[in-house]
Write an enzyme that holds these catalytic residues in place. Structure first.
Site, PDB file in Angstrom:
ATOM      1  N   GLY A  56       0.900  -1.198   0.167  1.00  0.00           N
ATOM      2  CA  GLY A  56       0.044   0.063   0.045  1.00  0.00           C
ATOM      3  C   GLY A  56       0.791   1.303  -0.077  1.00  0.00           C
ATOM      4  O   GLY A  56       2.056   1.278   0.509  1.00  0.00           O
ATOM      5  N   CYS A  57       0.349   2.514  -0.569  1.00  0.00           N
ATOM      6  CA  CYS A  57       1.143   3.583  -0.488  1.00  0.00           C
ATOM      7  C   CYS A  57       1.641   4.138   0.825  1.00  0.00           C
ATOM      8  O   CYS A  57       2.651   4.408   1.019  1.00  0.00           O
ATOM      9  CB  CYS A  57       0.180   4.731  -1.215  1.00  0.00           C
ATOM     10  SG  CYS A  57      -1.276   5.004  -0.436  1.00  0.00           S
ATOM     11  N   PHE A  58       0.735   4.141   1.992  1.00  0.00           N
ATOM     12  CA  PHE A  58       1.206   4.486   3.163  1.00  0.00           C
ATOM     13  C   PHE A  58       2.249   3.682   3.623  1.00  0.00           C
ATOM     14  O   PHE A  58       3.314   3.934   4.189  1.00  0.00           O
ATOM     15  CB  PHE A  58      -0.122   4.350   4.338  1.00  0.00           C
ATOM     16  CG  PHE A  58       0.562   5.305   5.525  1.00  0.00           C
ATOM     17  CD1 PHE A  58       0.579   6.260   5.620  1.00  0.00           C
ATOM     18  CD2 PHE A  58       0.330   4.089   6.624  1.00  0.00           C
ATOM     19  CE1 PHE A  58       0.851   6.983   6.765  1.00  0.00           C
ATOM     20  CE2 PHE A  58       0.860   4.864   8.105  1.00  0.00           C
ATOM     21  CZ  PHE A  58       0.919   6.230   8.053  1.00  0.00           C
ATOM     22  N   ALA A  59       2.281   2.272   3.748  1.00  0.00           N
ATOM     23  CA  ALA A  59       3.285   1.231   3.895  1.00  0.00           C
ATOM     24  C   ALA A  59       4.402   1.580   3.179  1.00  0.00           C
ATOM     25  O   ALA A  59       5.623   1.455   3.891  1.00  0.00           O
ATOM     26  CB  ALA A  59       2.618  -0.124   4.057  1.00  0.00           C
TER      27      ALA A  59
ATOM     28  N   ALA B  31       5.546   4.236   1.747  1.00  0.00           N
ATOM     29  CA  ALA B  31       6.285   5.520   2.380  1.00  0.00           C
ATOM     30  C   ALA B  31       6.818   5.323   3.578  1.00  0.00           C
ATOM     31  O   ALA B  31       8.176   5.723   3.738  1.00  0.00           O
ATOM     32  CB  ALA B  31       5.150   6.737   2.371  1.00  0.00           C
TER      33      ALA B  31
END
Length: 160
Positions: free
Chosen positions: A132-135, A137
């Site tokens: 995922g994008c948050f993970a 980053a």
């Protein structure tokens, strides 16, 4: 031409995937599966695709033609149950866009798809768990410290 199928195609993630794939010259979207939108035109749900895609959602997968790549775009928890309920040919590559297979487990063969961490394994796998994008980053910020063994036991990340 890479033949693609999408499971959970009525959701937001699948809508973004459809927008990318319809402009990819080497892919053909063979089917878009949805439990809730069966027989509707895809553009009725993803209205920004009007005129770009002439395809209806399907629910019954028994008659769909084989695909090279299957994207799993259902809600979290749905990918795992989908794969338990359906037999997918071993030659079909599976890319899961949920969280179901991101954690390493002896019960599944999915490779965590962060190239900075698993580039070699990604190139060999047929089952990919998309990060995922948050993970991503968070991990990209921590990987250099982790590789130099400069992280303590507990890591707390606060992000806005």
């Amino acid at each position: 031409m890479i033949k693609v199928g999408i499971i959970g195609a009525a959701g937001y993630v699948a809508g973004e995937l459809l927008r990318i794939l319809i402009h990819h010259t080497d892919t053909e979207i063979v089917f878009a599966h949805s439990n809730s939108q069966e027989s509707k035109e895809i553009s009725e749900v993803h209205t920004d695709l009007v005129g770009d895609l002439d395809l209806k959602f399907i629910k019954d997968l028994s008659d769909h033609p084989p695909v090279d790549v299957l994207f799993l775009c259902g809600g979290h928890g749905n990918s795992k149950s989908f794969l338990e309920e359906h037999s997918i040919p071993s030659t079909t590559k599976i890319i899961d866009l949920s969280t179901d297979f991101r954690m390493k487990s002896p019960r599944h063969e999915f490779v965590y798809g962060l190239p900075e961490l698993n580039r070699e394994d990604i190139s060999k796998t047929t089952k990919l768990a998309n990060p995922g994008c948050f993970a991503t980053a968070i991990q990209l910020g921590l990987l250099p410290l982790a590789s130099d063994r400069k992280l303590g036991n507990d890591i707390h990340v606060h992000a806005i």
